[in-house]
Write an enzyme that holds these catalytic residues in place. Structure first.
Site, PDB file in Angstrom:
ATOM      1  CD  GLU A   1      -4.613 -13.564  -5.869  1.00 35.75           C
ATOM      2  OE1 GLU A   1      -5.378 -13.499  -4.904  1.00 35.75           O
ATOM      3  OE2 GLU A   1      -5.012 -13.541  -7.059  1.00 35.75           O
TER       4      GLU A   1
ATOM      5  CE1 TYR B   1      -9.556 -12.217  -3.517  1.00 34.27           C
ATOM      6  CE2 TYR B   1      -7.927 -13.952  -3.243  1.00 34.27           C
ATOM      7  CZ  TYR B   1      -8.294 -12.717  -3.747  1.00 34.27           C
ATOM      8  OH  TYR B   1      -7.392 -11.991  -4.467  1.00 34.27           O
TER       9      TYR B   1
ATOM     10  CG  HIS C   1      -2.528 -10.148 -10.094  1.00 35.44           C
ATOM     11  ND1 HIS C   1      -2.754  -9.625  -8.847  1.00 35.44           N
ATOM     12  CD2 HIS C   1      -3.126 -11.365 -10.103  1.00 35.44           C
ATOM     13  CE1 HIS C   1      -3.469 -10.475  -8.135  1.00 35.44           C
ATOM     14  NE2 HIS C   1      -3.719 -11.539  -8.888  1.00 35.44           N
TER      15      HIS C   1
ATOM     16  CD  GLN D   1      13.689   1.933  11.711  1.00 35.22           C
ATOM     17  OE1 GLN D   1      13.431   0.795  12.092  1.00 35.22           O
ATOM     18  NE2 GLN D   1      14.769   2.581  12.091  1.00 35.22           N
TER      19      GLN D   1
ATOM     20  CD1 TRP E   1     -13.415  -7.250  -3.886  1.00 33.12           C
ATOM     21  CD2 TRP E   1     -11.474  -6.777  -4.860  1.00 33.12           C
ATOM     22  NE1 TRP E   1     -13.487  -7.715  -5.151  1.00 33.12           N
ATOM     23  CE2 TRP E   1     -12.304  -7.436  -5.773  1.00 33.12           C
ATOM     24  CE3 TRP E   1     -10.198  -6.364  -5.267  1.00 33.12           C
ATOM     25  CZ2 TRP E   1     -11.897  -7.714  -7.074  1.00 33.12           C
ATOM     26  CZ3 TRP E   1      -9.806  -6.651  -6.555  1.00 33.12           C
ATOM     27  CH2 TRP E   1     -10.648  -7.324  -7.435  1.00 33.12           C
TER      28      TRP E   1
ATOM     29  CG  PHE F   1     -17.254  -7.930  -6.259  1.00 35.55           C
ATOM     30  CD1 PHE F   1     -17.446  -8.586  -5.056  1.00 35.55           C
ATOM     31  CD2 PHE F   1     -17.546  -8.607  -7.431  1.00 35.55           C
ATOM     32  CE1 PHE F   1     -17.915  -9.884  -5.020  1.00 35.55           C
ATOM     33  CE2 PHE F   1     -18.012  -9.903  -7.407  1.00 35.55           C
ATOM     34  CZ  PHE F   1     -18.204 -10.552  -6.201  1.00 35.55           C
TER      35      PHE F   1
END
Length: 542
Positions: A262, A405, A216, A88, A476, A492
Site C-alpha cells: 500500500e 476496503y 508494510h 506458470q 481478512w 477482525f
C-alpha cells in the site's frame, strides 16, 4: 453531451460488473446459487487475475479496464509479454484454496518489539508517544513472535493452505542497513520451515504456501532519523539491499513476494493527513503534525517508493528468479468511487479520484509515468521520472495486489473553495462494509461475518460465471491482532484472542468454524439475492 452519455454508459457497465464481484446479495435474484469450493476453478486464492502482454500498454487500458473487475483482489500480470498461464505464473501449487492469515504488517502480530536485537520502528515511536486511542503500544500484540508454532498448527487445523505476512525490517536488520540480526533471521527461517512442513493438508509438496511482504508501513526509526525515510532517494539503495537479504535468505521456500504494501497509504496517511507515522502534514490537510508539507511530501514519498519497488523487482529478476522460480509485485490500497449524481462533473470526478489514488501507483508501473491529470494538477510539486527511471519502472511487476476496503460516493468539487481540497477536487463520503464485532460474545458468535464472507464469495462466483478471470482471495484476517487505529479493540480475526489474559489464548469464532468447513467442502453457500442493474442504478442515483 455525447461524450458525457458515452461515459455514463461505460460507467453503468462498470458498476454492474463491480456489483457482481463485490456485493452479491442486496436485492432479488431469479434463482439461488448453491456452490462449494470446487466451483472456484482456481481455488480460493486471493483473487489473481493473469493478463498477457503487461508491457504492451496499447493492448490493455490499465488500470482503468482492470479496475472495473478487480477491486478487492490480487492480480497476476506478466510483465514480459508472454502468454503465461496461471499455473506458470504461480507455480504448481497455485490451484488451491487460500485464506489470508495475518494482518497487514508484522508489528500487529509479532509483538516482542524490544526483544532479541530488534530496534524501534516508526510505529514504536508513534505508539509510545500516546497516539493510539486506547493508549496501547503493540509491544505485546498477539505475541506471534513467541506463539507462531501454536498458530501454524491452528492454521493447519483450520485447513489453510497459504499464509501472507510481512517481515519486520527492524528485526531482521536492526540499523536498517548492515549486519543481519541472527535472532531475527532464525525466527523467520523457523516460521517459514514450520509452514512448509504442514504439507499433509496440501495436495502438493509446498505445505502452507507463503506470501511475503517486504515492507508494510513499519520503517526502521534509525533510517527515519538519518534521512527522513521515504522522502529521500537514499531509501532506494537501502530498500534494495534489504530486499536482497530477504530474497537470498528466504527465497528457497518463498515463491510470492510483495515489495511495498500500500504505497498510496504510506504517502497519503503518512505525509498528507499525517495520521500514521511518520506523522508529517501541514494545514488544512493535517493539523496534528510537528512538521511536513502536505502539498509536496506525499508525491515525493510515493515517487521514491515506486523507484524502490522497481529496483527490488529488477534485482529479483536478474539475480534470483531463474533459480527460485518465484514472482514479485506490489500491493495498493483501493476503494471504488461511485458518482453521487448523473452529472458529467461527478462522473469526471470519479476518474480523477481513480487517477489520484490507484493510477498514481499503477500508471507508472504500466506506462512509466504518472496520469496526465496528476501532472497537470500538481505541476512542479510532483517529481518527474527520468528516461532511465521510466524504463526501470515500466512493467516492473509479475503481479499487482489490490486491497479493497470500502466504497465512496464522489461529487465534483472543482468549483468550490480550494482550501482543504486535494488536487483531484472531489468531495467523498465513505460507505464502509467491515465485519469487526466488538463485544466478545458477539465476536465469538459472529454471524454477520459469516454472512459477509458468504456474500463476498457468492459475488466472486457470480463474477466468474459472467466471464471475470477471478482466481480467489484471502480472507481478512486469521487472528484478532493489534490494529492500526483501534489497538486491541477491533476484533477482525476469524479466531478470537483474549488480550485480557496474559497467555493470549486463541479461540475459534463461528466464522472460523464455518470457513474451515467450507474449505473442506463440508458445506456450501446459498446466494438468494443478487442486485439487478435497475436496482443498482436506482441505489446510486436516487
Amino acid at each position: 453531451m455525447a461524450a458525457c452519455t458515452s461515459s455514463l454508459v461505460s460507467l453503468l457497465l462498470l458498476l454492474l460488473l463491480l456489483l457482481l464481484l463485490l456485493v452479491a446479495g442486496e436485492a432479488t435474484a431469479e434463482a439461488a446459487l448453491n456452490f462449494t469450493r470446487q466451483d472456484f476453478p482456481g481455488g480460493l486464492r486471493r483473487r489473481h487475475i493473469c493478463l498477457p502482454g503487461f508491457r504492451d500498454a496499447d493492448s490493455i487500458t490499465f488500470p482503468r479496464d482492470i479496475e472495473s473487475l478487480t477491486c478487492g483482489t490480487h492480480m497476476c500480470l506478466d510483465p514480459r509479454g508472454s502468454h503465461t498461464s496461471v499455473t506458470q505464473c504461480h507455480g504448481e501449487c497455485h490451484r488451491r484454496n487460500v485464506i489470508e492469515s495475518q494482518s497487514r504488517f508484522r508489528r500487529t502480530y509479532e509483538g516482542a518489539t524490544g526483544e532479541d536485537g530488534r530496534t524501534p520502528s516508526i510505529w514504536d515511536t508513534f505508539t509510545h508517544s500516546g497516539r493510539m486511542a486506547d493508549n496501547s503500544t503493540g509491544d505485546r500484540a498477539a505475541a506471534g513472535y513467541h506463539k507462531y508454532k501454536e498458530d501454524v498448527k491452528l492454521m493447519s487445523d483450520t485447513g489453510l493452505e497459504a499464509y501472507r505476512f510481512s517481515i519486520s525490517w527492524s528485526r531482521l536488520i536492526p540499523r536498517g542497513r548492515g549486519p543481519i540480526n541472527p535472532k531475527g533471521l532464525e525466527y523467520y527461517n523457523d516460521l517459514i520451515d514450520k509452514l512448509v512442513k504442514r504439507g499433509e493438508i496440501c495436495d502438493c509438496s509446498m505445505g502452507i504456501e507463503i506470501h511475503v511482504t517486504l515492507y508494510h508501513l513499519d520503517f526502521p526509526q534509525a533510517l527515519q532519523d538519518e534521512y527522513n525515510g521515504w522522502l529521500s532517494p537514499r531509501i532506494i539503495e537501502d530498500f534494495t539491499a534489504y530486499a536482497d537479504v530477504c530474497f537470498r535468505e528466504f527465497g528457497d521456500l518463498v515463491r510470492h513476494w510483495t515489495t511495498v504494501g500500500e504505497p498510496n497509504v504510506l504517502s497519503i496517511a503518512g505525509y498528507d493527513s499525517g495520521v500514521i507515522p511518520p506523522c508529517r502534514c501541514s494545514p488544512p490537510f493535517g493539523t496534528s503534525c510537528a512538521a511536513g508539507d502536505s502539498t509536496v511530501e506525499p508525491y515525493f514519498a510515493a515517487h521514491n517508493s515506486i523507484l524502490a519497488h522497481a529496483s527490488a523487482v529488477r534485482l529479483y529478476w536478474d539475480k534470483y528468479q531463474a533459480k527460485q522460480k518465484g514472482v514479485v509485485g506490489t500491493n495498493i490500497y483501493s476503494f471504488w468511487p461511485y458518482p453521487l449524481s448523473r452529472s458529467c462533473a461527478d462522473i469526471d470526478a470519479v476518474q480523477r479520484v481513480l487517477d489520484f489514488t490507484i493510477g498514481w501507483i499503477l500508471d507508472p508501473l504500466v506506462y512509466g509515468d504518472y496520469p496526465e491529470i496528476m501532472k497537470k494538477q500538481a505541476g512542479s510539486r510532483i517529481p518527474s521520472f527520468t528516461k532511465e527511471q521510466s524504463e526501470l519502472i515500466r512493467g516492473s511487476a509479475d503481479f499487482i495486489g489490490i486491497n479493497h476496503y470500502k466504497s465512496l460516493y464522489v461529487s465534483d468539487g472543482s468549483n468550490r473553495e480550494k482550501a482543504g481540497l486535494r488536487d483531484y477536487n472531489a468531495d467523498m463520503a465513505a460507505h464502509f462494509r467491515g465485519f469487526g464485532q466488538f463485544d466478545k460474545e458477539d465476536s465469538l458468535n459472529d454471524t454477520e461475518r459469516v454472512e459477509y464472507l458468504s456474500s463476498y464469495m457468492g459475488g466472486t462466483l457470480a463474477a466468474l460465471r459472467n466471464g471475470a478471470n477471478v482466481k480467489g482471495y484471502f480472507v481478512w484476517s486469521f487472528l484478532d491482532v493489534f490494529e492500526l487505529f483501534a489497538g486491541y479493540h477491533s476484533p477482525f480475526g476469524l479466531h478470537h484472542v483474549d488480550f485480557e489474559d496474559p497467555s493470549l489464548p486463541r479461540q475459534p469464532k463461528l466464522s472460523a468454524q464455518w470457513y474451515s468447513k467450507f474449505l473442506r467442502s463440508e458445506i456450501g453457500i446459498n446466494i438468494e439475492k443478487m442486485v439487478s442493474p435497475d436496482e443498482h442504478e436506482h441505489a446510486y442515483y436516487q
